[in-house]
Design an enzyme around this catalytic site. Structure first.
Site, PDB file in Angstrom:
ATOM      1  N   ARG A 104      12.236   6.510 -14.491  1.00 34.93           N
ATOM      2  CA  ARG A 104      10.996   5.811 -14.127  1.00 34.93           C
ATOM      3  C   ARG A 104      11.095   4.309 -14.395  1.00 34.93           C
ATOM      4  NH1 ARG A 104       6.948  10.700 -16.089  1.00 34.93           N
ATOM      5  NH2 ARG A 104       6.525  11.545 -14.009  1.00 34.93           N
ATOM      6  N   PHE A 132      -7.882  10.835 -11.226  1.00 35.95           N
ATOM      7  CA  PHE A 132      -6.759  10.410 -10.397  1.00 35.95           C
ATOM      8  C   PHE A 132      -6.263  11.508  -9.457  1.00 35.95           C
ATOM      9  CE2 PHE A 132      -5.052  11.745 -14.568  1.00 35.95           C
ATOM     10  CZ  PHE A 132      -4.167  12.745 -14.187  1.00 35.95           C
ATOM     11  N   LYS A 163       9.943  12.295  -5.989  1.00 36.95           N
ATOM     12  CA  LYS A 163       8.672  12.032  -5.295  1.00 36.95           C
ATOM     13  C   LYS A 163       8.876  11.111  -4.082  1.00 36.95           C
ATOM     14  CE  LYS A 163       5.807  12.757  -9.439  1.00 36.95           C
ATOM     15  NZ  LYS A 163       4.718  12.208 -10.296  1.00 36.95           N
ATOM     16  N   TYR A 168      -0.507  20.662  -8.743  1.00 33.12           N
ATOM     17  CA  TYR A 168      -1.110  19.858  -9.818  1.00 33.12           C
ATOM     18  C   TYR A 168      -2.512  20.371 -10.182  1.00 33.12           C
ATOM     19  CZ  TYR A 168       2.486  16.163  -9.914  1.00 33.12           C
ATOM     20  OH  TYR A 168       3.650  15.438 -10.094  1.00 33.12           O
ATOM     21  N   ARG A 192      12.754  15.553 -19.178  1.00 30.46           N
ATOM     22  CA  ARG A 192      11.641  14.640 -19.501  1.00 30.46           C
ATOM     23  C   ARG A 192      12.174  13.356 -20.146  1.00 30.46           C
ATOM     24  NH1 ARG A 192       6.418  15.792 -17.512  1.00 30.46           N
ATOM     25  NH2 ARG A 192       5.735  14.391 -19.143  1.00 30.46           N
ATOM     26  N   HIS A 218       8.918  14.081 -10.932  1.00 25.99           N
ATOM     27  CA  HIS A 218       8.136  15.039 -11.724  1.00 25.99           C
ATOM     28  C   HIS A 218       9.102  15.901 -12.517  1.00 25.99           C
ATOM     29  CE1 HIS A 218       5.653  18.442 -12.930  1.00 25.99           C
ATOM     30  NE2 HIS A 218       6.654  19.191 -12.512  1.00 25.99           N
ATOM     31  N   GLU A 230       6.115  26.637 -12.065  1.00 20.95           N
ATOM     32  CA  GLU A 230       6.483  25.651 -11.044  1.00 20.95           C
ATOM     33  C   GLU A 230       7.710  26.083 -10.248  1.00 20.95           C
ATOM     34  OE1 GLU A 230       6.764  21.981 -13.210  1.00 20.95           O
ATOM     35  OE2 GLU A 230       4.600  21.899 -13.553  1.00 20.95           O
ATOM     36  N   THR A 243       5.302   8.565 -18.295  1.00 20.31           N
ATOM     37  CA  THR A 243       4.535   8.674 -17.045  1.00 20.31           C
ATOM     38  C   THR A 243       4.305   7.305 -16.401  1.00 20.31           C
ATOM     39  OG1 THR A 243       3.403  10.575 -18.017  1.00 20.31           O
ATOM     40  CG2 THR A 243       2.400   9.599 -16.057  1.00 20.31           C
ATOM     41  N   ASN A 256       5.592   7.230  -9.351  1.00 16.18           N
ATOM     42  CA  ASN A 256       6.481   7.166 -10.524  1.00 16.18           C
ATOM     43  C   ASN A 256       7.751   8.008 -10.373  1.00 16.18           C
ATOM     44  OD1 ASN A 256       5.281   9.624 -10.886  1.00 16.18           O
ATOM     45  ND2 ASN A 256       4.391   9.181 -12.884  1.00 16.18           N
TER      46      ASN A 256
HETATM   47  P1  RTP Z   1       4.444  14.700 -13.619  1.00 12.64           P
HETATM   48  O1  RTP Z   1       3.577  15.925 -13.877  1.00 12.64           O
HETATM   49  O2  RTP Z   1       4.332  14.200 -12.216  1.00 12.64           O
HETATM   50  O3  RTP Z   1       5.853  14.964 -14.054  1.00 12.64           O
HETATM   51  O4  RTP Z   1       3.950  13.498 -14.559  1.00 12.64           O
HETATM   52  P2  RTP Z   1       3.639  13.564 -16.104  1.00 12.64           P
HETATM   53  O5  RTP Z   1       3.824  14.944 -16.623  1.00 12.64           O
HETATM   54  O6  RTP Z   1       4.438  12.477 -16.732  1.00 12.64           O
HETATM   55  O7  RTP Z   1       2.114  13.156 -16.130  1.00 12.64           O
HETATM   56  P3  RTP Z   1       0.821  14.075 -15.918  1.00 12.64           P
HETATM   57  O8  RTP Z   1      -0.101  13.800 -17.057  1.00 12.64           O
HETATM   58  O9  RTP Z   1       1.211  15.499 -15.671  1.00 12.64           O
HETATM   59  O10 RTP Z   1       0.175  13.477 -14.610  1.00 12.64           O
HETATM   60  C1  RTP Z   1       0.614  13.843 -13.316  1.00 12.64           C
HETATM   61  C2  RTP Z   1       0.692  12.598 -12.464  1.00 12.64           C
HETATM   62  O11 RTP Z   1      -0.624  12.082 -12.295  1.00 12.64           O
HETATM   63  C3  RTP Z   1      -0.593  10.667 -12.272  1.00 12.64           C
HETATM   64  N1  RTP Z   1      -1.427  10.138 -13.341  1.00 12.64           N
HETATM   65  N2  RTP Z   1      -2.213   9.108 -13.180  1.00 12.64           N
HETATM   66  N3  RTP Z   1      -4.071   7.015 -13.609  1.00 12.64           N
HETATM   67  C4  RTP Z   1      -3.754   7.823 -14.599  1.00 12.64           C
HETATM   68  O12 RTP Z   1      -4.233   7.700 -15.718  1.00 12.64           O
HETATM   69  C5  RTP Z   1      -2.801   8.893 -14.353  1.00 12.64           C
HETATM   70  N4  RTP Z   1      -2.425   9.764 -15.240  1.00 12.64           N
HETATM   71  C6  RTP Z   1      -1.533  10.565 -14.584  1.00 12.64           C
HETATM   72  C7  RTP Z   1       0.845  10.234 -12.501  1.00 12.64           C
HETATM   73  O13 RTP Z   1       1.407   9.901 -11.239  1.00 12.64           O
HETATM   74  C8  RTP Z   1       1.497  11.458 -13.095  1.00 12.64           C
HETATM   75  O14 RTP Z   1       2.876  11.519 -12.790  1.00 12.64           O
HETATM   76 MG    MG Z   2       2.930  16.601 -15.718  1.00 13.30          MG
END
Ligand code: RTP
Ligand code: MG
Length: 141
Positions: free
Chosen positions: A104, A59, A11, A51, A87, A117, A128, A93, A114
């Site tokens: 991370r 968010f 990112k 996304y 992962r 992805h 994806e 996250t 963070n």
């Molecule tokens: P990613 O898709 O980027 O790999 O991240 P992830 O699976 O660990 O988390 P995901 O639930 O898919 O969320 C995508 C991105 O959204 C932001 N986020 N912010 N403020 C919040 O509660 C919140 N929750 C998620 C994070 O930047 C996350 O990487």
């Molecule tokens: Mg995700």
């Protein structure tokens, strides 16, 4: 465990920190191979479509704003159990909750910025990878 492919994005925060090489080295040391890679600047449509599952989340706007704030490096990683392995290497996250030694924990500052992805299931990996790469851009080794 079967050989899988997964989509990884370094990112904008991690690119800005000059951490591309350190992050890719972690994938390679863990036995994952880079079989496709490109650097690009996402626009609102490309980041928002990527996304799309989070479109209704509070968010979402910040997430798209962050993902378009600078260049990213998008890669396809291939290897045994690649989706879960990536992962695991990434960590939680929220970097404050990420296990020590994860990407991370070591490179990210906040839940918004963070560092990486990674696809979270075989279905999302397939979608994806096709979102960023044509079949002729993936070089299995
Ligand atoms: P990613 O898709 O980027 O790999 O991240 P992830 O699976 O660990 O988390 P995901 O639930 O898919 O969320 C995508 C991105 O959204 C932001 N986020 N912010 N403020 C919040 O509660 C919140 N929750 C998620 C994070 O930047 C996350 O990487
Ligand atoms: Mg995700």
């Amino acid at each position: 465990m079967a050989t899988q492919r997964t989509l990884s994005i370094i990112k904008p925060d991690a690119v800005a920190k000059n951490a591309i090489g350190d992050i890719i080295a972690r994938f390679e040391k863990a036995g994952l191979q880079v079989v496709a890679a490109k650097m690009l600047k996402l626009d609102d449509d490309k980041a928002g479509g990527f996304y799309a599952e989070h479109k209704e989340r509070p968010f979402f706007k910040d997430l798209v704003g962050f993902m378009t704030s600078g260049p990213v490096v998008v890669q396809v990683l291939e290897g045994q159990d690649a989706i879960a392995k990536n992962r695991e290497l990434m960590g939680a996250t929220n970097p404050k909750e990420a296990a020590p030694g994860t990407i991370r924990a070591d490179f990210a500052e906040t839940i918004d910025a963070n560092a990486v992805h990674g696809s979270d299931s075989p279905e999302s990996a397939e979608r994806e990878i096709a979102y960023f790469f044509g079949a002729d851009e993936i070089c299995s080794r």
